[in-house]
Design an enzyme around this catalytic site. Structure first.
Site, PDB file in Angstrom:
ATOM      1  N   SER A  85      34.645  58.549 -17.603  1.00 15.32           N
ATOM      2  CA  SER A  85      34.393  57.114 -17.775  1.00 15.32           C
ATOM      3  C   SER A  85      35.558  56.436 -18.474  1.00 15.32           C
ATOM      4  O   SER A  85      35.792  55.239 -18.297  1.00 15.32           O
ATOM      5  CB  SER A  85      33.130  56.892 -18.613  1.00 15.32           C
ATOM      6  N   HIS A  95      29.188  51.668 -23.976  1.00 16.84           N
ATOM      7  CA  HIS A  95      29.973  52.242 -22.887  1.00 16.84           C
ATOM      8  C   HIS A  95      30.746  51.167 -22.123  1.00 16.84           C
ATOM      9  O   HIS A  95      31.939  51.304 -21.843  1.00 16.84           O
ATOM     10  CB  HIS A  95      29.030  52.998 -21.946  1.00 16.84           C
ATOM     11  N   ASP A 137      29.396  48.129 -15.454  1.00 13.98           N
ATOM     12  CA  ASP A 137      29.056  49.034 -16.548  1.00 13.98           C
ATOM     13  C   ASP A 137      27.877  48.480 -17.340  1.00 13.98           C
ATOM     14  O   ASP A 137      27.095  47.685 -16.799  1.00 13.98           O
ATOM     15  CB  ASP A 137      30.284  49.261 -17.443  1.00 13.98           C
TER      16      ASP A 137
END
Length: 734
Positions: A516, A215, A139
């Site tokens: 996600s 994220h 990520d």
């Protein structure tokens, strides 16, 4: 916070972006062709570039040996074309950008129980067993100072760990500990695309595992995982390098919350890397994508990957829009600053400098018309939080974000920069009509905190990508759904909660939505199952999660679709919503060996070289094939009626429950299809015993080839367990 397992995790960081005369190419080589004169494959690859470029060492970005046979290089199109003509080269592919698919969940998933989670064991015993399981997350990086990565009470790093914690100007290796056991960054593909300072390069950007996007920290703290990415997407060459390192370093689970749409498996970087991971016993979980509710929008559909869609929790963040006509409409919001007060102010809609003012696009609002007022903005085109920033910059004091037909009734809460309430399409239409028809429309916004036990839940998120599977229609995808709407987890302090550059707020935790977010939940659950059953294969773990998933919400009704409130189906929710307690003791599993996956690949019409790209074995001949790719021993069925009315599949079940277990079959299907199963009873005399059954699907005469898709199920059950497989039926003019 939604930490799924006490497992340690390793973070792989990728630089991700949005290119120059030279581009990055991934070159697939015939691994066995390496001349004896070269000591290593890396030496051979460098030599292959010498005739093409004066600086082969600089052109060679990555050398792959585990996840892929070949290398990534910076080349111009003419050099790539010349390289592709070599007899030792199987293929040359331009690098691909993969986009990011962007608490209450332990209780919602039933993971807070003191006993009964794992038959015969309590939660503490399962947590102890999971401490030797390593999750790798690819990520955007990690914020190591987050309390989510505190290693208090954690044992020593697992002895099998072969990775490391990289050093960078903003990342001290000492940040790693017994929880965050490693962190690496992979950015050569990104940096090549940025031209060393081109359109992708941001001032002051450095190569580091530190998360500047948020994220990665969010997904890692959800799964207890590890990472690799940059801000606007990740390059396939970097992803492949991250997967290669994860495999070599000894992870047990790989979690990838990103994707690049559908492509043949031999052109899909994630599918190629995941195949090697699967072969090494690593469970790979990927997000399905955020392109719903449009059909056929799935990413990451390879059958050796767990493809994860998103659903809601039973938690909400209510907010209300109170109009001048005294009607109060329900919505949601995460705004936590100073409110507007109780006094209503003017409400404006589609009042601005351009036709895009209804969408509140940058520069579209006229400050003279919106200053001091609440602005009604249509959802779509730009980010939800960006619309709020546009309203604030134009002088507005509040925003009502109204869904359109595209997003239906799905409500996603955001940490807006100003007081804002999101409402569904039906309510949005009523407010639009009020704003148009009332001479002096007004509105006030009120915020209601947090509410639990919302019904119905879960509901399939409207944004969650949908089937059918366009790469292999005979494999039903997605596999399952998990919590993916309004998920609370750790956050990077390098960026505000909206992710906007103008958001100067700092927070240790943030709420996000997307597949996600659902993907790392399933990665964490896979780690729990791996801890409980270390001998299980990745396909057995996947089967346990799929066949025990549920398809009824907390009102005992069939799962619904947030897009329009209608009943959901397996093209949206796959096998259903994961149930961790049942998955730990599923009774039966559908196992799949590497050789069976190879037989499946050989059934897809690929060339032998294409299959070798994925499998990385020089002796593949594809002498064995399935007549139909749907013959793979998958835990679900996708039945295609075309030129034939009869489709017959044989499946094999493995008993992972007690000896002397007896299961009987129950089938459910549409009236247009006849379903028969032989035998109807399976008797397992020992643990690990395998039994086969054959199911025959017959499309009844007179059914139109243009009939709409239908769905059903096949369930093997007894008093203790129910192993349920969803079935989809499609008709075509083939």
């Amino acid at each position: 916070m939604a930490a799924m397992a006490s497992s340690t995790f390793f973070f792989f960081f990728l630089l991700c972006l949005t290119v120059t005369a030279k581009k990055t190419y991934i070159v697939h080589m015939k691994h066995q062709d390496k001349p004896l004169s070269f000591e290593t494959h890396n030496d051979w690859y460098s030599s292959s570039l010498q005739s093409l470029t004066a600086t082969p060492a600089e052109s060679l970005l990555y050398s792959y040996n585990a996840a892929f046979n070949g290398f990534a290089a910076s080349l111009d199109p003419e050099q790539a074309e010349a390289l592709s003509k070599s007899d030792s080269v199987l293929g040359v592919y331009e690098d691909t950008v993969y986009n990011l698919h962007t608490t209450r969940t332990p209780q919602f998933l039933g993971l807070d129980a003191e006993s009964g989670l794992w038959a015969g064991h309590n939660t503490q015993q399962l947590e102890q067993a999971s401490r030797d399981v390593i999750i790798g997350v690819l990520d955007t990086g990690v914020w190591p100072e987050s309390k989510s990565f505190d290693d208090s009470g954690m044992p020593e790093v697992p002895a099998k760990w072969r990775g490391e914690c990289e050093s960078a100007p903003d990342f001290n290796p000492k940040f790693c500990n017994r929880k965050l056991i490693g962190a690496r960054s992979f950015s050569k593909g990104y940096r090549m695309a940025s031209g060393g300072g081109g359109i992708y390069k941001k001032p002051g950007e450095i190569q580091s595992p530190r998360d500047k996007d948020g994220h990665g920290t969010h997904t890692a703290s959800t799964a207890a995982g590890s990472h690799v990415c940059w801000e606007t997407g990740c390059f396939g060459s970097d992803i492949l390098a991250g997967m290669e390192r994860a495999i070599e370093d000894g992870v047990d689970v790989l979690s990838l919350s990103l994707g690049g749409g559908s492509a043949p498996y031999f052109r899909d970087t994630i599918a190629i890397g995941a195949f090697t991971a699967m072969e090494k016993g690593i469970f790979v979980s990927c997000s399905a994508g955020n392109s719903g509710p449009t059909k056929a929008t799935l990413a990451n559909v390879a059958p050796w990957i767990m493809t994860v869609g998103a659903g809601t929790l039973d938690r909400d963040f209510p907010a209300y829009a109170v109009l001048g006509n005294k009607i109060r409409y329900n919505g949601v919001s995460l705004y936590s600053g100073r409110g507007m007060g109780k006094s209503p102010v003017g409400l404006v809609y589609s009042k601005g400098n351009s036709s895009g003012s209804n969408l509140c696009l940058t520069g579209s609002l006229d400050p003279a018309l919106v200053r001091g007022k609440v602005v009604l903005c249509d959802r779509g085109t730009t980010a939800r939080v960006e619309k709020g920033a546009v309203v604030r910059d134009a002088g507005g004091v509040g925003m009502i974000l109204a869904n359109t037909e595209a997003s239906g009734e799905e409500l996603v809460a955001d940490s807006h920069l100003l007081p804002a309430v999101a409402v569904g399409r039906k309510v949005g239409d009523l407010i639009r009509e009020y704003a148009r028809s009332e001479p002096n429309p007004t509105a006030a916004l009120v915020f209601g905190g947090t509410v639990l036990d919302i019904k119905p839940s879960p509901v399939v998120a409207a944004f969650s990508s949908r089937g059918p599977n366009m790469v292999t229609p005979q494999i039903l995808k997605p596999d399952v759904i998990g919590p993916g709407v309004n998920i609370l987890a750790a956050w990077s302090e390098a960026i505000g909660p909206t992710g906007l550059a103008k958001d100067s707020r700092k927070t240790m935790f943030n709420i996000m939505s997307g597949t996600s977010m659902s993907c790392p939940h399933i990665s964490g659950l896979a780690a729990l199952i791996k801890a409980a059953h270390p001998e299980w294969s990745p396909s057995a773990i996947k089967s346990a999660l799929m066949t025990t998933a549920y398809t009824q919400d907390n009102t005992n009704s069939t799962l619904r679709d947030a897009a329009d409130g209608s009943l959901s189906n397996p093209w949206a929710h796959g096998a259903g919503h994961v149930d961790p307690q049942k998955a730990l003791s599923p009774g039966l599993v559908y196992d799949i060996s590497t050789e069976e996956y190879i037989t499946f690949l050989c059934s897809l019409g690929y060339t032998v070289d294409h299959v070798k790209t994925i499998v990385k074995r020089p002796n593949i001949t594809c002498s064995t094939k399935f007549k139909d790719p749907g013959e793979l021993n998958y835990p679900s069925f996708s039945v295609l009626f075309g030129s034939k009315r009869v489709v017959r599949y044989t499946r094999e079940l493995t008993n992972v429950g007690p000896a002397r277990s007896i299961y009987k079959v129950t089938v459910n299907g549409p009236s247009a299809v006849g379903i028969s199963v032989r035998p109807k009873t399976l008797i397992f005399r020992s643990v690990g015993e395998k039994k086969r059954y054959t199911v025959t699907f017959v499309a009844k005469r007179g059914t139109s080839p243009m009939a709409k898709p239908e769905f059903g199920s096949i369930v093997w059950g007894n008093a203790q367990n129910q192993a349920r497989s969803p079935v989809s039926f499609s008709w075509s003019l083939m």
